[in-house]
Design a protein around this motif. Structure first.
Motif, PDB file in Angstrom:
ATOM      1  N   VAL A 141      52.405  57.625  44.365  1.00 46.24           N
ATOM      2  CA  VAL A 141      53.269  58.860  43.891  1.00 46.24           C
ATOM      3  C   VAL A 141      54.628  58.659  44.691  1.00 46.24           C
ATOM      4  O   VAL A 141      55.825  58.729  44.488  1.00 46.24           O
ATOM      5  CB  VAL A 141      52.883  60.139  44.226  1.00 46.24           C
ATOM      6  N   HIS A 142      54.469  58.375  45.877  1.00 41.66           N
ATOM      7  CA  HIS A 142      55.771  58.112  46.904  1.00 41.66           C
ATOM      8  C   HIS A 142      56.709  57.015  46.298  1.00 41.66           C
ATOM      9  O   HIS A 142      57.966  57.248  46.484  1.00 41.66           O
ATOM     10  CB  HIS A 142      55.168  57.774  48.391  1.00 41.66           C
ATOM     11  N   PHE A 143      55.853  55.934  46.032  1.00 38.54           N
ATOM     12  CA  PHE A 143      56.763  54.877  45.333  1.00 38.54           C
ATOM     13  C   PHE A 143      56.712  54.816  43.846  1.00 38.54           C
ATOM     14  O   PHE A 143      56.654  53.616  43.461  1.00 38.54           O
ATOM     15  CB  PHE A 143      56.066  53.577  46.000  1.00 38.54           C
ATOM     16  N   ARG A 144      56.675  55.775  43.021  1.00 33.81           N
ATOM     17  CA  ARG A 144      56.319  55.839  41.707  1.00 33.81           C
ATOM     18  C   ARG A 144      57.633  55.051  41.169  1.00 33.81           C
ATOM     19  O   ARG A 144      58.709  55.220  41.513  1.00 33.81           O
ATOM     20  CB  ARG A 144      56.360  57.216  41.209  1.00 33.81           C
ATOM     21  N   ASN A 145      57.188  54.352  40.129  1.00 39.16           N
ATOM     22  CA  ASN A 145      58.226  53.583  39.073  1.00 39.16           C
ATOM     23  C   ASN A 145      58.919  52.436  40.086  1.00 39.16           C
ATOM     24  O   ASN A 145      59.768  51.586  39.556  1.00 39.16           O
ATOM     25  CB  ASN A 145      59.156  54.351  38.549  1.00 39.16           C
ATOM     26  N   ILE A 152      49.938  48.684  42.259  1.00 34.86           N
ATOM     27  CA  ILE A 152      48.633  49.490  42.524  1.00 34.86           C
ATOM     28  C   ILE A 152      48.097  49.776  41.104  1.00 34.86           C
ATOM     29  O   ILE A 152      46.877  49.874  40.723  1.00 34.86           O
ATOM     30  CB  ILE A 152      48.737  50.545  43.405  1.00 34.86           C
ATOM     31  N   ASN A 153      49.057  50.122  40.271  1.00 36.44           N
ATOM     32  CA  ASN A 153      48.586  50.362  38.760  1.00 36.44           C
ATOM     33  C   ASN A 153      47.723  49.253  37.961  1.00 36.44           C
ATOM     34  O   ASN A 153      46.949  49.392  37.447  1.00 36.44           O
ATOM     35  CB  ASN A 153      49.639  50.921  38.018  1.00 36.44           C
ATOM     36  N   VAL A 154      48.460  48.032  38.180  1.00 34.42           N
ATOM     37  CA  VAL A 154      47.845  46.732  37.568  1.00 34.42           C
ATOM     38  C   VAL A 154      46.506  46.589  38.099  1.00 34.42           C
ATOM     39  O   VAL A 154      45.477  46.239  37.351  1.00 34.42           O
ATOM     40  CB  VAL A 154      49.056  45.716  37.824  1.00 34.42           C
ATOM     41  N   ILE A 155      46.358  46.560  39.577  1.00 32.42           N
ATOM     42  CA  ILE A 155      44.991  46.356  40.067  1.00 32.42           C
ATOM     43  C   ILE A 155      43.973  47.305  39.795  1.00 32.42           C
ATOM     44  O   ILE A 155      42.885  46.956  39.378  1.00 32.42           O
ATOM     45  CB  ILE A 155      45.281  46.263  41.628  1.00 32.42           C
ATOM     46  N   SER A 156      44.327  48.465  39.605  1.00 31.82           N
ATOM     47  CA  SER A 156      43.498  49.592  39.108  1.00 31.82           C
ATOM     48  C   SER A 156      43.004  49.530  37.838  1.00 31.82           C
ATOM     49  O   SER A 156      41.899  49.517  37.619  1.00 31.82           O
ATOM     50  CB  SER A 156      44.016  51.020  39.555  1.00 31.82           C
ATOM     51  N   LEU A 157      44.021  49.143  36.929  1.00 27.16           N
ATOM     52  CA  LEU A 157      43.698  48.797  35.566  1.00 27.16           C
ATOM     53  C   LEU A 157      42.592  47.794  35.412  1.00 27.16           C
ATOM     54  O   LEU A 157      41.631  47.736  34.468  1.00 27.16           O
ATOM     55  CB  LEU A 157      44.793  48.516  34.652  1.00 27.16           C
ATOM     56  N   ALA A 158      42.928  46.440  36.221  1.00 23.78           N
ATOM     57  CA  ALA A 158      42.018  45.397  36.003  1.00 23.78           C
ATOM     58  C   ALA A 158      40.798  45.994  36.703  1.00 23.78           C
ATOM     59  O   ALA A 158      39.567  45.576  35.929  1.00 23.78           O
ATOM     60  CB  ALA A 158      42.570  44.560  36.903  1.00 23.78           C
ATOM     61  N   ALA A 159      40.509  46.707  37.559  1.00 24.14           N
ATOM     62  CA  ALA A 159      39.111  47.115  38.151  1.00 24.14           C
ATOM     63  C   ALA A 159      38.451  48.218  37.573  1.00 24.14           C
ATOM     64  O   ALA A 159      37.377  47.920  37.080  1.00 24.14           O
ATOM     65  CB  ALA A 159      39.374  47.766  39.629  1.00 24.14           C
ATOM     66  N   ILE A 160      39.017  48.953  36.640  1.00 27.22           N
ATOM     67  CA  ILE A 160      38.835  50.010  35.594  1.00 27.22           C
ATOM     68  C   ILE A 160      38.037  49.137  34.384  1.00 27.22           C
ATOM     69  O   ILE A 160      36.849  49.511  33.790  1.00 27.22           O
ATOM     70  CB  ILE A 160      39.522  50.742  35.046  1.00 27.22           C
TER      71      ILE A 160
END
Length: 335
Positions: A141-145, A152-160
């Motif tokens: 959230v602190h570094f959003r966009n 972080i979003n790419v890695i989390s999507l891959a893990a999911i």
């Protein structure tokens, strides 16, 4: 003609009006008990509806009808289903899950030995994943966009996207086979020291952490972002608070209820979803015990493990609901 009793004088309604927080907690508890009772019926009835039985599996295809009938009589399978269910549930409430058909050992004793292993694995994964997920969510959230948020979003999507058994096999291939940095299979026993036990469960713990971390982190991020647009957050920033301090001090506490729900649901998944991980890593937990029992149709073991997993899942969901209720200031301080 008697006047009707005003609805606000009914005992149940008066109790709800005077103690709304306690009333909601009791309501969640009662609903959870009803749900667990319904699940016990589904577990017992579903296993009874499966084709074939233990006697045929145990004796083999060449078994005579008389031999099969004798085993069914010894195990009590010739009695009515309702009678056996009531007896099983009554004993289960007292902690007695009967005797294993295959090994003739007490199911409760065997589960007691293995449940500690499963809880140790799930608990250690939770100790790592929960603070890491909340911290990464706030950081995102602190570094959003910006670049950290996107990574972080790419890695989390891959893990999911990857199932836990695939992640487990990848970790075994790289860290156990190629590099020899971890042990496989994940064997633990009573005389092991704490450090040795942690080393043995390194790979299954990493698998569970990767599976639940991404979901908890993304939901934490979404919950905090929904709070960031509130007026008090703008006020906090106008007062001169840094963005990260405003997130930690104001946004995260006010997003506590949805975060608690997500964490509790994932903790429930850690305990219930540990079955697949235990099978992949040959870990001596309740999940492995249940799978072994399924292969030989050892119904007392399967029923006991299923009921325990259901009870843990329902209990953690009930805990999440209660904590979310307690975190609601309107219920803590009713007008």
């Amino acid at each position: 003609m008697t006047n009707p009793v005003p609805s606000n004088t009914l005992p149940g309604l008066r109790f709800r009006q005077r103690f709304p927080l306690l009333a909601l907690i009791l309501e969640r508890f009662v609903l959870s008990m009803i749900l667990l009772f319904a699940v016990s019926i589904l577990i017992f009835g579903g296993l009874e509806a499966l084709p074939g039985d233990f006697a045929t599996t145990y004796l083999g295809q060449s078994a005579t009808p008389q031999a099969v009938a004798n085993i069914r009589q010894d195990l009590g399978l010739n009695r009515p289903v309702t009678t056996r269910y009531v007896e099983w549930l009554g004993n289960a409430v007292q902690g007695d899950f009967g005797t294993s058909w295959a090994s003739k050992n007490s199911v409760s004793e065997q589960i007691g030995k293995r449940l500690g292993n499963s809880l140790f694995l799930a608990g250690f994964a939770a100790v790592i994943s929960v603070p890491l997920a909340v911290g990464l969510g706030m950081l995102s959230v602190h570094f959003r966009n910006r670049m950290p948020d996107k990574i972080i979003n790419v890695i989390s999507l891959a893990a999911i996207s990857l199932p836990e058994f695939f992640i487990g096999y990848l970790l075994i291939l790289f860290f156990a086979v190629k590099f020899g940095m971890a042990t496989f299979p994940a064997t633990v026993y009573d005389s092991m020291g704490f450090g040795e036990r942690l080393k043995a469960i390194a790979l299954p713990t990493a698998t569970l952490v990767l599976v639940v971390l991404a979901h908890m982190m993304r939901m934490t991020r979404a919950a905090i972002l929904s709070v960031m647009s509130s007026a008090y957050m703008e006020t906090a920033e106008l007062k001169g608070l840094s963005a990260f301090r405003a997130i930690v001090k104001h946004a995260a506490p006010n997003a506590l209820a949805p975060i608690i729900n997500v964490v509790a649901l994932n903790l429930a998944y850690l305990v219930v979803g540990v079955v697949v991980v235990e099978v992949v890593f040959v870990y001596p937990g309740v999940g492995q015990y249940m799978v072994d029992a399924v292969t030989v149709r050892d119904m007392p073991v399967v029923q006991a493990c299923g009921l325990i997993f259901a009870a843990v899942y329902i209990f953690l969901n009930m805990t999440a609901d209660i904590l979310a209720i307690i975190a609601n200031p309107r219920l803590r301080h009713p007008r």
